[in-house]
Each structure stands twice: as structure tokens, then as C-alpha cells.
Design an enzyme around this catalytic site. Structure first.
Site, mmCIF file in Angstrom:
data_model
loop_
_atom_site.group_PDB
_atom_site.id
_atom_site.type_symbol
_atom_site.label_atom_id
_atom_site.label_comp_id
_atom_site.label_asym_id
_atom_site.label_seq_id
_atom_site.Cartn_x
_atom_site.Cartn_y
_atom_site.Cartn_z
ATOM 1 N N ARG A 1 -2.954 6.801 4.766
ATOM 2 C CA ARG A 1 -4.015 5.383 4.277
ATOM 3 C C ARG A 1 -4.814 5.192 5.107
ATOM 4 O O ARG A 1 -4.544 4.627 6.276
ATOM 5 C CB ARG A 1 -2.710 4.313 3.917
ATOM 6 C CG ARG A 1 -3.316 3.308 3.373
ATOM 7 C CD ARG A 1 -2.286 1.992 3.298
ATOM 8 N NE ARG A 1 -2.544 1.169 4.684
ATOM 9 C CZ ARG A 1 -1.670 0.371 5.216
ATOM 10 N NH1 ARG A 1 -0.343 0.176 4.802
ATOM 11 N NH2 ARG A 1 -1.910 -0.177 6.397
ATOM 12 N N HIS B 1 -3.355 -2.056 3.851
ATOM 13 C CA HIS B 1 -2.645 -2.152 2.766
ATOM 14 C C HIS B 1 -3.215 -2.734 1.569
ATOM 15 O O HIS B 1 -3.452 -2.210 0.423
ATOM 16 C CB HIS B 1 -1.521 -2.814 3.106
ATOM 17 C CG HIS B 1 -0.590 -2.826 1.774
ATOM 18 N ND1 HIS B 1 -0.097 -2.172 0.922
ATOM 19 C CD2 HIS B 1 -0.193 -4.253 1.020
ATOM 20 C CE1 HIS B 1 0.666 -2.651 -0.084
ATOM 21 N NE2 HIS B 1 0.363 -3.877 -0.056
ATOM 22 N N TYR C 1 -0.007 -3.707 13.777
ATOM 23 C CA TYR C 1 0.914 -2.591 13.715
ATOM 24 C C TYR C 1 0.593 -0.969 14.041
ATOM 25 O O TYR C 1 1.217 -0.283 14.125
ATOM 26 C CB TYR C 1 1.872 -2.709 12.582
ATOM 27 C CG TYR C 1 0.989 -2.705 10.846
ATOM 28 C CD1 TYR C 1 0.641 -1.431 10.556
ATOM 29 C CD2 TYR C 1 0.770 -3.750 10.413
ATOM 30 C CE1 TYR C 1 0.173 -1.258 9.392
ATOM 31 C CE2 TYR C 1 0.022 -3.923 9.368
ATOM 32 C CZ TYR C 1 -0.210 -2.359 8.581
ATOM 33 O OH TYR C 1 -1.091 -2.370 7.845
HETATM 34 C C1 TPP Z 1 9.863 -4.802 -5.728
HETATM 35 C C2 TPP Z 1 8.772 -5.175 -4.491
HETATM 36 N N1 TPP Z 1 9.102 -5.484 -3.451
HETATM 37 C C3 TPP Z 1 8.104 -5.697 -2.369
HETATM 38 C C4 TPP Z 1 6.660 -5.894 -2.937
HETATM 39 C C5 TPP Z 1 5.622 -6.229 -1.936
HETATM 40 N N2 TPP Z 1 4.991 -5.163 -1.680
HETATM 41 C C6 TPP Z 1 3.823 -4.635 -2.313
HETATM 42 S S1 TPP Z 1 3.302 -3.090 -1.826
HETATM 43 C C7 TPP Z 1 4.284 -2.941 -0.779
HETATM 44 C C8 TPP Z 1 4.373 -1.651 -0.052
HETATM 45 C C9 TPP Z 1 4.440 -0.392 -0.995
HETATM 46 O O1 TPP Z 1 4.404 0.743 0.021
HETATM 47 P P1 TPP Z 1 4.455 2.070 -0.886
HETATM 48 O O2 TPP Z 1 5.178 2.297 -2.254
HETATM 49 O O3 TPP Z 1 4.251 3.138 0.097
HETATM 50 O O4 TPP Z 1 2.831 1.904 -1.658
HETATM 51 P P2 TPP Z 1 1.441 2.148 -0.603
HETATM 52 O O5 TPP Z 1 1.136 0.655 -0.628
HETATM 53 O O6 TPP Z 1 1.640 2.624 0.494
HETATM 54 O O7 TPP Z 1 0.382 2.679 -1.742
HETATM 55 C C10 TPP Z 1 5.425 -3.962 -0.788
HETATM 56 C C11 TPP Z 1 6.309 -3.867 0.304
HETATM 57 C C12 TPP Z 1 6.644 -5.428 -4.212
HETATM 58 N N3 TPP Z 1 5.596 -5.573 -4.645
HETATM 59 N N4 TPP Z 1 7.654 -5.193 -5.091
#
Ligand code: TPP
Ligand code: MG
Lengths: 351, 325
Positions: free
Chosen positions: A250, A254, A263
Site C-alpha cells: 500500500r 489507508h 506507524y
Molecule cells: C467488519 C469490519 N471491521 C472493521 C472495519 C474497519 N476497517 C476498515 S478497513 C480496515 C482494514 C482493512 O484491511 P485489509 O482487509 O487488509 O484491506 P486494505 O485496507 O489493506 O485494502 C478496517 C479495520 C470494517 N470496515 N469492517
């Protein structure tokens, strides 16, 4: 150690002996989409900073995974089930970028929804909830004898959710025609990959569900495409699901509310930049005489013009109106909800 | 005395309680280096280490289920669910399990677990982040439900929650996190559960709310006062336990009431409040009790949330109407 499939190395040379499926014309199209993805992200982050765009998760650094996977599909019959960081995949599948842009600009109207005939499900913010749904979609398409494959996206973070396990397990049992495409971008907001799972390669998890898992260099559009095509062909041939882990990085925050300086180790970030998915394609095409400064300039201009067209078209879309608030909750709303709607409209029109 | 906003008050409560009780630990998504998506746990991993401040894998059910097990082992877990709406991914570990564990084990295994979760609209969050689903938990006997609306209460009730031998769901109003600072003392103090607070006195009507809607009602009371209507504002602070006595007394005194909440109208906790008033204050009422809530539709896109959420105008209009009856 699991083999990480790779064809196009960071320096733009081809791994000796490999024969990419993607021909040069297709690669030029992939490059165009990747450049569009990058430039679009940069543009809309600017718009977001001006308050003109909603919360946004860019695909920076992940363009090869996003584009290479989507290009393995036939949009006229296959389906994409996204998480939220696969914007250009969804565009390639046929959801016009101006409509997505308008949605991010707050124009969440029926005019900007996924058009009829475009085989894409809505962005899924509830992590991994899309996966059992995608399994059901693939299973149902198979039950009806449709020659269709589902590509379902998931982040390595979301893959820790119970829904991930349940979806892959069921897909294995039903031999559903589905590809679970995981973008392992090393981060789930601030949580690093090593804290997400003790498994050395996420692709190994597939064994637990009885189907193949493949790890691929997610910054290598040629390898991503190859691996995705193999998985899609497998699904199409009735051989069931696959799990693809695209190992990428990435190269941004985020989302637009995040502050990675809290971090992220800057050295790691700098190192990741050396593996840029777009630069290596340009180096390769330059070496084989299909790219030069002149072409770069033209491509940059075309991409910029396309983004301007998209932003203008999005701006021209009508915005939300109070009458829309109660739309699409029910086919026929209960009387009580209708009464609330009438009261609401009276109260907003009174102002 | 130190001035703190809600984020700082929560952070301060966690620091002091972790200093005081070595069994207390935090677990959840991004609670470590990031300090949580709203920064409520800033500095804690640096201070207490990664054995007591734990970034977990991304899975709510395991955060919640493991908290139950940690409590049984003798730890005192404070779990953070990044947004209340994502308790859905682990609800089976809350309603049927955590809430009932004391009962299921016939008293052998109580669970001293606190679940913290931000929620609420008005900050243009993405889908699912704003859902005010507090009433869903009220149907899980065994669980306490705490809804602070200001920094002083947030600290005092969080300390109370962590020490409570029963599981507590502590819902944090994200719209108010940094709205302003107030006096929040250093050191130990507690705001007991089941004690509503009368945040403003008034003789003409009683506005009943909790969490962010309490702040809204206080603004509504200011607007009404300019019109010569004196509103009493009751902040319930906790839904379970419900302070029936303060509620009934405050409503009986004015004879009129409006209940305000961010959750959809139907079967929101407002329905429970109104039913309680029917049972306990019927003969003191001079007008039907009104409710101002979100509509019975899903939380809309950010661009429409201002139409959906209870607004100052709607609260004031409902109060005026109720006073005029
Ligand atoms: C069920 C749920 N828990 C927490 C969140 C909050 N949240 C949004 S994105 C994220 C991180 C997701 O990481 P990843 O699946 O690796 O996808 P990336 O953002 O790296 O593309 C979190 C914790 C959420 N959207 N849904
Ligand atoms: Mg990730």
C-alpha cells in the site's frame, strides 16, 4: 517456502524462460488503466482535501493487482465482487468512472448506481461480508448452468474475519466457479501483515478448503494476469475455486482520514517504492521499443484529459434531493414509513 | 483542574486504571501504535507494552470471544470494537455468550469485560460506521449498556465499567469526541451506573436523551428558552440499568416529555422509555410523550445524513407541539 510467481522483475526485465499470456497490445491497455488509476487517485485525494470528495481509499502501489486481475475476466458474463480498493477493476468491468466519482462526491442517486448489465456488486465496507455472498453468487450461476466466473476481492486484513473462512469452505464444498483474489498490501490500517496471521503465505490457506492457492508478485501485472487467467479458466472448466494471494504494498495511506506517520517506517516505504508496478512496465516496454518520452507525454495527456472529463461529468450529475432519502428501502414501504416520509418532506420543505 | 475532551478523558481513565490494576489489558484493531482510529488509546502501547495493549487480527468475533476467555483466566480485558456497527461481526459472542455467561455457568463464571465502541452520525463517516444499534443490546440481559455524553461522565463511567464484575458495553459518541473540553479531574472517581443526570432544570417540558442526543437536547433547550419555554433535560447515561426514578420524577414534574435518539424510531430505546412512563407516570402526564428519532430506514450516505438524524429543528418543533397540547 511457497513459490511467488513472477514474470516482470522490478528492473523491467523478464524472468528468463517465462512466457507471459498477455500480448503487447493488452499490456499497453493494462498500462493505460494503471496510469489512469494512479493519476485518478492523486487527483481525487486533492479534491478530498478541498472537501469535494468523500472518504477514499486509494489503490496507490496496487495497480498491477487491481488491473491484472480484472483483465482476466470477460465483463459480459463474469462478475466482480469488490471490497473497496479495486476501483479500476470495477471500471474495467464496465461501471463508468464518472458515476463512481459522482457517488464519492455525495451524489448517491439512482443515476449513479451500478448500471443494468454491469456485473459488479456494490463496494463492501463490512470486511469479508462480501465473500459468502460471492460464493452464493458463483454457486447460483453454476446451478443455472451459466458460463460465468466470480472474482471476489479481499484484503489480507479482512481475511482474518470468520466470513472469509466460511465463504472459502462453502465454495470448496460446492466447487463454485469463483476466484478469491486477496490483495496482501501488508497493512490493515496500522496493523502490519505479520500481526494478521502466523501463516507464512496466505495462499497456503487454500489447502484447508480443498482447492489450490497461488502466491504471486502483486506488483507484476504480467504475472498477476497469468495467475488470474489460470484460476478463471479452472473455474470455468468446472474445477472449482482458487485463492490468489497478490503480494503488494500500500503506497499511500489507508484512507483519507489516516495518518501513517504514526506507524509506518519511512525506510520500508522507500524500499517498496523500488518495486513500483507501473515503472517496471514502462521500463520493459521501453526496452522492447514500444515506449519512449513522446509516448509517455501523450499517455499522460490522455489520462489527464480523461480524468478532467470524468470529474466534469461527475459534477454535472444531479445531487441528492430530500425525496430520495426514503427510496429503495422497500419495494412497497409500510404505511408507517410512508407517513414518516410525508412528515419528513413537510419538515424540509418548511425550511 | 485539568480540562479534557472525551478522547482525553477516556485515555486518562485507561492510563490510570492500567497503572492501578496490572490485570487490565486492551485489545482491538489498531489500538497500538496508531492509538485507535480516534486516538483514544494514544501512548498506551508505549507506556504499557504490547502484551497489555494488543493489536489483534481483524476479526471482531475473536476479539470478543477471547475477551471472555481472558476474563475467565483472570485478566481484565477492555476490548475496542472499531465501530459499534461492527459488533455485528461478533454479536454471537456478546448477546448469547458474554451477556449470559454468568447465568449459563450458574454463577461460576462471571465475565469482567468492557467493550468500548464509538458510534453515531454527523461526522460524514462511511457506511456502517454511524449505526446507532444500542437498543439491539438491550435485549441481551446480563449486559450493561453505558452511553456517556460528556468527558466527565466518560472517565467516571469507564472506570466504573472496567471494575464492574459484569460485562459492560461502553458506547462512545464520535461526534462529541473533540467537541469541547470540561473539567475532568485526575485520579480516581466514579460515575455510578443507573443514575441519570438532570443536566438542566426547567418546568415546562422534559427532554430525555443519552449520548450525542443529550448534547442536541441541551441546544434545543437553549432555543426553547429564547421562546420562553423552560425545558428540563435528562441524560439517562446508562440504558441498562435504567434510572426509572429520576426519569419518572423529571417527567412527572413537567407533565410533558420528548424522547430523542439517533437510532431509528421503531423499537428504539425511546419506545422503552415511553412505555415505562406509561406505567409509572401516566396520571402525571398532560400530553402524549413524543419521540424524535431517526427514520425507519437504513443510515443513508453521508450527503444525506443531516436529513436522517434528529435535528435541532425537529426536537424544538416536537417540544413546542407537546407544550401546546
Ligand atoms: C467488519 C469490519 N471491521 C472493521 C472495519 C474497519 N476497517 C476498515 S478497513 C480496515 C482494514 C482493512 O484491511 P485489509 O482487509 O487488509 O484491506 P486494505 O485496507 O489493506 O485494502 C478496517 C479495520 C470494517 N470496515 N469492517
Ligand atoms: Mg491490507
Amino acid at each position: 517456502m511457497v513459490e511467488r510467481r513472477s514474470i516482470l522483475k522490478p528492473d523491467g526485465t523478464i524472468v528468463p524462460g517465462s512466457k507471459p499470456r498477455m500480448d503487447e497490445e493488452f499490456l499497453l491497455e493494462a498500462l493505460r488503466l494503471m496510469m489512469l488509476s494512479r493519476a485518478y487517485d492523486e487527483r481525487v485525494i486533492g479534491l478530498q482535501r478541498q472537501g469535494r470528495f468523500g472518504v477514499y481509499s486509494p489503490g496507490l502501489g496496487q495497480e498491477a493487482s487491481i488491473v491484472g486481475s480484472a483483465m482476466s475476466l470477460d465483463p459480459s458474463r463474469d462478475w466482480i465482487v469488490p471490497q473497496y480498493r479495486e476501483l479500476m477493476a470495477v471500471v474495467r468491468q464496465g461501471y463508468p468512472l464518472e458515476l463512481i466519482t459522482a457517488t464519492y462526491m455525495g451524489k448517491t442517486t439512482p443515476d449513479t448506481r451500478i448500471p443494468e448489465g454491469v456485473n459488479v456488486l456494490p463496494t463492501q465496507v463490512a470486511l469479508a461480508a462480501q465473500l459468502p455472498q460471492a460464493t452464493g453468487l458463483a454457486w447460483g450461476l453454476k446451478l443455472q448452468g451459466k458460463d460465468a466466473v466470480v472474482m471476489a476481492y479481499i484484503g489480507e486484513g479482512g481475511s482474518s474475519e470468520g466470513d472469509f473462512h466460511e465463504a472459502l469452505n462453502l465454495a470448496g464444498v460446492q466447487r463454485a466457479p469463483i476466484v478469491f483474489f486477496m490483495q496482501n498490501n501488508q497493512w490493515a490500517i496500522s496493523t502490519p501483515r505479520r500481526m494478521q496471521s502466523a501463516v507464512p503465505s496466505f495462499s497456503l490457506r487454500a489447502a484447508g478448503y480443498g482447492f489450490p492457492g497461488v502466491e504471486v508478485d502483486g506488483n507484476d501485472v504480467l504475472a498477476v494476469y497469468d495467475v488470474a487467467v489460470e484460476a478463471v479458466e479452472r473455474a470455468r472448466a468446472g474445477e472449482g475455486p482458487s485463492l490468489v494471494e497478490a503480494v503488494t504494498y500500500r503506497m499511500g495511506f489507508h484512507n483519507t482520514t489516516d495518518n501513517p506517520s504514526r506507524y509506518l517506517d519511512p525506510a520500508e516505504f522507500e524500499e517498496a517504492k523500488q518495486r513500483d508496478p507501473i515503472q517496471r512496465v514502462i521500463k520493459y516496454l521501453t526496452a522492447i521499443g514500444l515506449w519512449d518520452d513522446e509516448r509517455q507525454k501523450t499517455a499522460d495527456q490522455e489520462v489527464a484529459a480523461e480524468i478532467e472529463r470524468v470529474v466534469e461529468a461527475a459534477q454535472a450529475q444531479r445531487g441528492v434531493r430530500p425525496e430520495m432519502l426514503f427510496d429503495n428501502v422497500y419495494e412497497r414501504p409500510p404505511a408507517r414509513v410512508e407517513r414518516q416520509r410525508a412528515e419528513f418532506l413537510k419538515s424540509v420543505n418548511g425550511h | 483542574m485539568p480540562q479534557r475532551n472525551i478522547v482525553e478523558a477516556i485515555n486518562n481513565a485507561l492510563v490510570e486504571e492500567m497503572e492501578r490494576d496490572p490485570r487490565v489489558m486492551l485489545l482491538g484493531l489498531d489500538v497500538g501504535k496508531l492509538g485507535g482510529v480516534f486516538r483514544t488509546t494514544t501512548g498506551l502501547i508505549e507506556r504499557f507494552g504490547d502484551r497489555r495493549v494488543v493489536d489483534t487480527p481483524l476479526a471482531e468475533a475473536s476479539i470478543l470471544g477471547a475477551s471472555l476467555g481472558l476474563a475467565l483466566s483472570g485478566m481484565v480485558p477492555v476490548a475496542e470494537i472499531q465501530f459499534l456497527g461492527f459488533t455485528a461481526q461478533g454479536f454471537h459472542q456478546i448477546g448469547p455468550q458474554l451477556a449470559k455467561y454468568r447465568h449459563r455457568s450458574r454463577g461460576r463464571f462471571p465475565c469482567q469485560v468492557t467493550i468500548r465502541a464509538p458510534f453515531g452520525g454527523g461526522i460524514r463517516s462511511p457506511e456502517f460506521h454511524s449505526d446507532a444499534v444500542e437498543a439491539q443490546f438491550v435485549q441481551s440481559p446480563g449486559l450493561k449498556i453505558v452511553m456517556p455524553s460528556n468527558a466527565y461522565d466518560a472517565k467516571g463511567m469507564l472506570l466504573e465499567a472496567i471494575r464492574d464484575p459484569d460485562p459492560v458495553l461502553f458506547c462512545e459518541p464520535d461526534r462529541l469526541y473533540r467537541l469541547g473540553r470540561m473539567e475532568v479531574p485526575d485520579g480516581d472517581y466514579r460515575v455510578p451506573f443507573g443514575k441519570a443526570s438532570v443536566v438542566r432544570e426547567g418546568d415546562d417540558i422534559t427532554l430525555v436523551a443519552w449520548s450525542a442526543a443529550s448534547e442536541l437536547c441541551q441546544r434545543a433547550a437553549d432555543t426553547l428558552a429564547a421562546d420562553g419555554i423552560e425545558a428540563c433535560v435528562v441524560d439517562l447515561r446508562t440504558l441498562v440499568p435504567l434510572d426509572v426514578e429520576t426519569l419518572v420524577k423529571a417527567v412527572a414534574k413537567t407533565g410533558r416529555a420528548v424522547v430523542v435518539h439517533e437510532a431509528p424510531l421503531s423499537a428504539g430505546f425511546g419506545a422503552e422509555v415511553v412505555a415505562t412512563l406509561m406505567e409509572e407516570a401516566f396520571y402525571d402526564l398532560d400530553a402524549p410523550v413524543a419521540r424524535v428519532a431517526s427514520y425507519d430506514i437504513p443510515f443513508p450516505a453521508a450527503s444525506m445524513e443531516h436529513w436522517y438524524l434528529p435535528s435541532l429543528e425537529r426536537v424544538v418543533a416536537a417540544a413546542r407541539r407537546t407544550v401546546s397540547l
